[in-house]
Design a protein around this motif. Structure first.
Motif, mmCIF file in Angstrom:
data_model
loop_
_atom_site.group_PDB
_atom_site.id
_atom_site.type_symbol
_atom_site.label_atom_id
_atom_site.label_comp_id
_atom_site.label_asym_id
_atom_site.label_seq_id
_atom_site.Cartn_x
_atom_site.Cartn_y
_atom_site.Cartn_z
ATOM 1 N N ASP A 53 -12.813 -0.975 23.079
ATOM 2 C CA ASP A 53 -11.726 -1.787 22.946
ATOM 3 C C ASP A 53 -11.269 -1.664 21.331
ATOM 4 N N HIS A 55 -8.550 -1.707 20.180
ATOM 5 C CA HIS A 55 -7.309 -2.405 19.825
ATOM 6 C C HIS A 55 -7.696 -3.797 19.608
ATOM 7 N N ASP A 56 -8.883 -4.293 19.863
ATOM 8 C CA ASP A 56 -9.161 -5.791 19.759
ATOM 9 C C ASP A 56 -9.158 -6.269 18.341
ATOM 10 N N ARG A 57 -8.309 -7.502 18.210
ATOM 11 C CA ARG A 57 -8.209 -7.894 17.010
ATOM 12 C C ARG A 57 -9.331 -8.520 16.430
ATOM 13 N N ARG A 60 -11.296 -7.119 13.466
ATOM 14 C CA ARG A 60 -10.813 -6.960 11.929
ATOM 15 C C ARG A 60 -11.246 -8.443 11.492
ATOM 16 N N TRP A 68 -11.954 -3.474 8.805
ATOM 17 C CA TRP A 68 -11.680 -3.224 9.985
ATOM 18 C C TRP A 68 -12.783 -2.197 10.617
ATOM 19 N N SER A 88 -9.721 2.754 24.162
ATOM 20 C CA SER A 88 -8.686 1.750 24.245
ATOM 21 C C SER A 88 -7.769 2.022 25.311
ATOM 22 N N CYS A 90 -4.876 0.901 25.204
ATOM 23 C CA CYS A 90 -3.539 0.817 24.597
ATOM 24 C C CYS A 90 -3.748 0.995 22.991
ATOM 25 N N PRO A 91 -4.223 2.316 22.544
ATOM 26 C CA PRO A 91 -4.461 2.503 21.173
ATOM 27 C C PRO A 91 -3.187 2.023 20.221
ATOM 28 N N THR A 92 -3.696 1.484 19.221
ATOM 29 C CA THR A 92 -2.921 0.810 18.213
ATOM 30 C C THR A 92 -2.374 2.003 17.229
ATOM 31 N N ALA A 93 -1.585 1.454 16.324
ATOM 32 C CA ALA A 93 -1.141 2.956 15.408
ATOM 33 C C ALA A 93 -2.062 2.962 14.301
ATOM 34 N N GLY A 94 -2.964 1.880 14.089
ATOM 35 C CA GLY A 94 -4.127 2.132 13.103
ATOM 36 C C GLY A 94 -5.064 3.045 13.682
#
Length: 222
Positions: A53, A55-57, A60, A68, A88, A90-94
């Motif tokens: 996961d 993408h999990d905040r 960070r 991160w 993930s 829904c992979p983030t841009a990071g």
């Protein structure tokens, strides 16, 4: 992290669950499992890294100095010349900046997710009520498949929204904007009101003139 550690141990893998097994992780020969801080586990050698996961905040660190976990592990894997992977839905841009995107075959990806079907009850037969034919079909399918479950999410808020004539079945609509009218709430005047433009009219069917109206399609409060 606890469930991941238990799953690996049941498969015969030696696991060091952080922070309890910090010394075992330092000794080496262990699959180190933990939360965000596990990115700084004192491993003598790194064979590979996996971030679940990504993408999990929660991965960070907000306090200074900020960091991160996926970025830390990606750098460690690069320096050790070992593979690393972040999963993930829904992979983030990071995450996409840290490495190439790998997508499984469509059949494999589809098998890992439940079937989702959106049913607009406003277009359904009003005689079915909340138990639409689609819901009945899914429940019958799940009943014949051991281990299958059906989850129904009724996406409505507040009190009953729509009013229909009990005699001619006509949906009561606003004469000004054609939006569905709603019936009176507790303690409110006995009138039909439009939630869109605020127009009001008596509790009378505009199609046949009867006062036999009923509210249908209840919201979460009902």
């Amino acid at each position: 992290a606890q469930q991941v550690a238990e799953g690996l141990r049941s498969g015969g893998w030696p696991v060091a669950l952080l922070p309890e097994d910090w010394a075992a992780a330092r000794a080496g020969g262990q699959v180190v499992v933990g939360s965000r801080a596990a990115a700084f586990a004192p491993l003598p050698t790194l064979a590979g890294a996996v971030v679940l996961d990504g993408h999990d905040r929660a991965l960070r660190e907000q306090a200074a100095p900020t960091w991160w976990a996926p970025e830390v592990l990606a750098q460690q894997a690069k320096e050790a010349a070992v593979p690393w992977l972040a999963t993930s839905p829904c992979p983030t841009a990071g995450l996409l900046d840290l490495g190439p995107l790998s997508i499984p075959p469509r059949a494999v990806e589809r098998a890992g997710w439940p079937a989702v079907e959106v049913v607009d009850l406003a277009r359904a037969d009003p005689r079915e009520g909340l138990v639409s034919g689609t819901l009945v079909r899914w429940c019958r399918w799940a009943h014949g498949e051991p281990g299958r479950r059906v989850v129904v999410v009724l996406n409505r808020l507040g009190e009953a929204r729509r009013v229909r004539c009990a005699r001619c079945r006509a949906l009561q609509r606003c004469e000004d904007c054609a939006s569905p009218l709603q019936g009176p709430g507790p303690g409110a005047p006995a009138v039909l009101s439009c939630p869109t433009c605020g127009a009001e009219r008596p509790l009378v069917c505009a199609a046949c003139g009867t006062t036999r109206l009923r509210q249908e399609q209840p919201g979460a409060a009902r």
